[in-house]
Structures are given as structure tokens and as C-alpha cells.
Motif scaffolding. Structure first.
Motif, mmCIF file in Angstrom:
data_model
loop_
_atom_site.group_PDB
_atom_site.id
_atom_site.type_symbol
_atom_site.label_atom_id
_atom_site.label_comp_id
_atom_site.label_asym_id
_atom_site.label_seq_id
_atom_site.Cartn_x
_atom_site.Cartn_y
_atom_site.Cartn_z
ATOM 1 N N HIS A 195 31.389 53.422 50.801
ATOM 2 C CA HIS A 195 32.190 52.201 50.737
ATOM 3 C C HIS A 195 32.358 51.783 49.281
ATOM 4 C CE1 HIS A 195 31.705 51.781 55.055
ATOM 5 N NE2 HIS A 195 30.419 52.006 54.894
ATOM 6 N N GLY A 196 33.194 50.778 49.065
ATOM 7 C CA GLY A 196 33.284 50.182 47.744
ATOM 8 C C GLY A 196 34.474 50.608 46.911
ATOM 9 N N ARG A 197 35.452 51.240 47.528
ATOM 10 C CA ARG A 197 36.620 51.679 46.765
ATOM 11 C C ARG A 197 37.862 50.830 47.008
ATOM 12 N NH1 ARG A 197 33.348 55.623 47.915
ATOM 13 N NH2 ARG A 197 32.867 57.229 46.393
ATOM 14 N N GLY A 198 37.758 49.856 47.871
ATOM 15 C CA GLY A 198 38.916 49.061 48.278
ATOM 16 C C GLY A 198 39.576 48.304 47.145
ATOM 17 N N LEU A 199 38.790 47.598 46.353
ATOM 18 C CA LEU A 199 39.388 46.834 45.263
ATOM 19 C C LEU A 199 39.901 47.744 44.143
ATOM 20 C CD1 LEU A 199 37.142 43.641 45.101
ATOM 21 C CD2 LEU A 199 39.418 43.927 46.095
ATOM 22 N N LEU A 200 39.352 48.952 44.034
ATOM 23 C CA LEU A 200 39.928 49.930 43.110
ATOM 24 C C LEU A 200 41.335 50.302 43.567
ATOM 25 C CD1 LEU A 200 36.907 52.320 42.468
ATOM 26 C CD2 LEU A 200 38.008 50.823 40.813
ATOM 27 N N LEU A 201 41.492 50.440 44.867
ATOM 28 C CA LEU A 201 42.804 50.723 45.433
ATOM 29 C C LEU A 201 43.770 49.573 45.152
ATOM 30 C CD1 LEU A 201 44.438 52.657 47.320
ATOM 31 C CD2 LEU A 201 43.650 51.244 49.208
ATOM 32 N N VAL A 202 43.314 48.353 45.368
ATOM 33 C CA VAL A 202 44.153 47.181 45.088
ATOM 34 C C VAL A 202 44.532 47.154 43.609
ATOM 35 C CG1 VAL A 202 44.188 44.647 45.009
ATOM 36 C CG2 VAL A 202 43.245 45.817 47.014
ATOM 37 N N GLU A 203 43.563 47.375 42.751
ATOM 38 C CA GLU A 203 43.820 47.350 41.315
ATOM 39 C C GLU A 203 44.840 48.409 40.894
ATOM 40 O OE1 GLU A 203 40.725 48.601 38.311
ATOM 41 O OE2 GLU A 203 40.792 46.436 37.954
ATOM 42 N N SER A 204 44.784 49.579 41.517
ATOM 43 C CA SER A 204 45.697 50.652 41.115
ATOM 44 C C SER A 204 47.091 50.501 41.717
ATOM 45 C CB SER A 204 45.107 52.019 41.474
ATOM 46 O OG SER A 204 45.037 52.177 42.871
ATOM 47 N N LEU A 205 47.220 49.866 42.876
ATOM 48 C CA LEU A 205 48.525 49.757 43.526
ATOM 49 C C LEU A 205 49.289 48.483 43.173
ATOM 50 C CD1 LEU A 205 47.654 51.011 47.130
ATOM 51 C CD2 LEU A 205 48.861 52.251 45.320
ATOM 52 N N ALA A 206 48.579 47.414 42.904
ATOM 53 C CA ALA A 206 49.229 46.123 42.657
ATOM 54 C C ALA A 206 49.673 46.015 41.201
ATOM 55 C CB ALA A 206 48.271 44.982 42.983
ATOM 56 N N THR A 207 50.762 45.294 40.997
ATOM 57 C CA THR A 207 51.209 44.982 39.647
ATOM 58 C C THR A 207 50.228 44.013 38.994
ATOM 59 O OG1 THR A 207 53.478 45.215 40.439
ATOM 60 C CG2 THR A 207 53.182 44.202 38.293
ATOM 61 N N HIS A 208 49.820 43.004 39.759
ATOM 62 C CA HIS A 208 48.816 42.013 39.354
ATOM 63 C C HIS A 208 48.015 41.662 40.594
ATOM 64 C CE1 HIS A 208 51.114 41.310 35.690
ATOM 65 N NE2 HIS A 208 52.185 41.122 36.431
ATOM 66 N N TRP A 209 46.773 41.236 40.401
ATOM 67 C CA TRP A 209 45.992 40.722 41.510
ATOM 68 C C TRP A 209 44.946 39.768 40.988
ATOM 69 C CZ3 TRP A 209 40.830 41.524 43.226
ATOM 70 C CH2 TRP A 209 40.061 42.373 42.423
ATOM 71 N N GLY A 210 44.423 38.947 41.890
ATOM 72 C CA GLY A 210 43.420 37.987 41.471
ATOM 73 C C GLY A 210 42.817 37.257 42.655
ATOM 74 N N VAL A 211 41.979 36.290 42.340
ATOM 75 C CA VAL A 211 41.277 35.493 43.341
ATOM 76 C C VAL A 211 41.361 34.041 42.923
ATOM 77 C CG1 VAL A 211 39.092 35.104 44.538
ATOM 78 C CG2 VAL A 211 39.647 37.388 43.681
ATOM 79 N N ASP A 212 41.710 33.181 43.859
ATOM 80 C CA ASP A 212 41.754 31.744 43.604
ATOM 81 C C ASP A 212 40.863 31.035 44.616
ATOM 82 O OD1 ASP A 212 43.691 32.022 41.581
ATOM 83 O OD2 ASP A 212 45.313 31.973 43.053
ATOM 84 N N PRO A 213 40.146 30.003 44.190
ATOM 85 C CA PRO A 213 39.393 29.201 45.153
ATOM 86 C C PRO A 213 40.369 28.540 46.124
ATOM 87 C CG PRO A 213 38.883 28.531 42.892
ATOM 88 C CD PRO A 213 39.992 29.513 42.825
ATOM 89 N N ARG A 214 39.942 28.360 47.331
ATOM 90 C CA ARG A 214 40.772 27.721 48.355
ATOM 91 C C ARG A 214 40.059 26.450 48.794
ATOM 92 N NH1 ARG A 214 41.490 29.388 54.359
ATOM 93 N NH2 ARG A 214 43.461 28.363 54.870
ATOM 94 N N HIS A 215 40.754 25.352 48.708
ATOM 95 C CA HIS A 215 40.139 24.068 49.026
ATOM 96 C C HIS A 215 40.498 23.668 50.445
ATOM 97 C CE1 HIS A 215 38.826 23.656 44.923
ATOM 98 N NE2 HIS A 215 40.022 24.026 44.544
ATOM 99 N N PRO A 216 39.581 23.146 51.220
ATOM 100 C CA PRO A 216 38.270 22.647 50.827
ATOM 101 C C PRO A 216 37.191 23.723 50.775
ATOM 102 C CG PRO A 216 38.630 22.138 53.118
ATOM 103 C CD PRO A 216 39.881 22.817 52.626
ATOM 104 N N CYS A 217 37.458 24.902 51.356
ATOM 105 C CA CYS A 217 36.448 25.961 51.286
ATOM 106 C C CYS A 217 37.135 27.324 51.309
ATOM 107 C CB CYS A 217 35.462 25.855 52.446
ATOM 108 S SG CYS A 217 36.213 26.186 54.048
ATOM 109 N N GLY A 218 36.457 28.289 50.764
ATOM 110 C CA GLY A 218 36.956 29.646 50.850
ATOM 111 C C GLY A 218 37.644 30.125 49.589
#
Length: 157
Positions: free
Chosen positions: A119-142
């Protein structure tokens, strides 16, 4: 799982699709299928390379939401935002939101797993296929994990 599917045109050249899905393997599979169908509804062929790439990105982000972001009794949210700038290619933003905010992935430095790891290759796949990617906090949780993809030529604006 919510039966409401929302698809709307926001402003000229921008469309949005949202769907809540159960945090199960079935929900992740359905997210991928819904994304492919929505792209077809917006005019991209099922066999288009951009459609295949978007399906892979949705599958990975949804699988991560199910595996790592699951909170009992809470769904995850799939959102697709299609923007067609005046002269440039269309941009698809894929967002998958879940209710777990304490485990935010780091988009700047994804390290490959050991060769023996299963396991552990998923975000590598996202990084290689996407033009940009990221993570944002979601309010009130998540959190919301998002990826953007430049779509190949599709339907006229």
C-alpha cells in the motif's frame, strides 16, 4: 447514502456536480462511475484520456476517504467543478471531503513506500496525474482533498 444529486451551472462556463456517498468500497466505486458519467453529460467521451485520468483521480481520493477518513455514520462528499476559461483548456477540479481532519496528507512531499509495501502509492498517483492538488481543512470538521486536471479537447463551450 443520500439520493440527492446536485448538478448546476454556476456562471457561464462553470458547472458543479456534488454527491454524498456512503464511506464504503461500494461508495468509492460509485464515486468513480458518477464522475465518468458526469463528464459524459458535460460532453467528454467515456473513452477520452482525460475521462480515464479523472476516473483514476476520483477512485484514489474516494478510496482514501473510505480507508482513512471514515467516521461511523458520516458520508463523504464528491464534488466536480468544471471551468472553461475563455481561450484555454477546460479545468476539472475534483474534491473529496470526509469528516476526519486530524490526518491531513502532505501534498508537498509524497514519499514512495518501500518496494515490498503493498500500500501507500495512491497519493503518488494523484501527484503524478493531477496538474495541482492539495488539502484544505473543512469546517466544522474534516478535510477536503482536491486535485485539478486540465482536460483534453472536448465539447465546444
Amino acid at each position: 447514502m443520500s439520493q440527492e444529486i446536485h448538478s448546476q451551472q454556476l456562471v457561464q462556463g462553470t458547472h458543479r456536480f456534488t454527491q454524498r456517498l456512503s464511506p464504503t468500497r461500494r461508495g468509492a466505486r460509485l464515486a468513480r462511475r458518477l464522475a465518468v458519467q458526469q463528464l459524459a453529460d458535460w460532453g467528454w467521451d467515456h473513452n477520452n484520456q482525460s475521462t480515464h485520468t479523472a476516473a483514476l483521480l476520483v477512485a484514489e481520493l474516494a478510496a482514501n476517504a473510505v480507508q482513512h477518513g471514515r467516521v461511523p455514520g458520516r458520508d463523504f462528499l464528491l464534488a466536480l467543478v468544471l471551468t472553461r476559461p475563455g481561450t484555454g483548456p477546460a479545468i476539472l477540479r475534483i474534491e473529496v471531503a470526509d469528516c476526519r481532519g486530524e490526518r491531513l496528507p502532505r501534498p508537498v512531499s509524497v514519499t514512495p513506500p518501500d518496494a515490498c509495501d503493498e500500500h501507500g502509492r495512491g497519493l503518488l498517483l494523484v501527484e503524478s496525474l493531477a496538474t495541482h492538488w492539495g488539502v484544505d481543512p473543512r469546517h466544522p470538521c474534516g478535510k477536503t482533498v482536491w486535485a485539478e486536471l486540465q482536460l483534453s479537447a472536448g465539447p465546444p463551450s
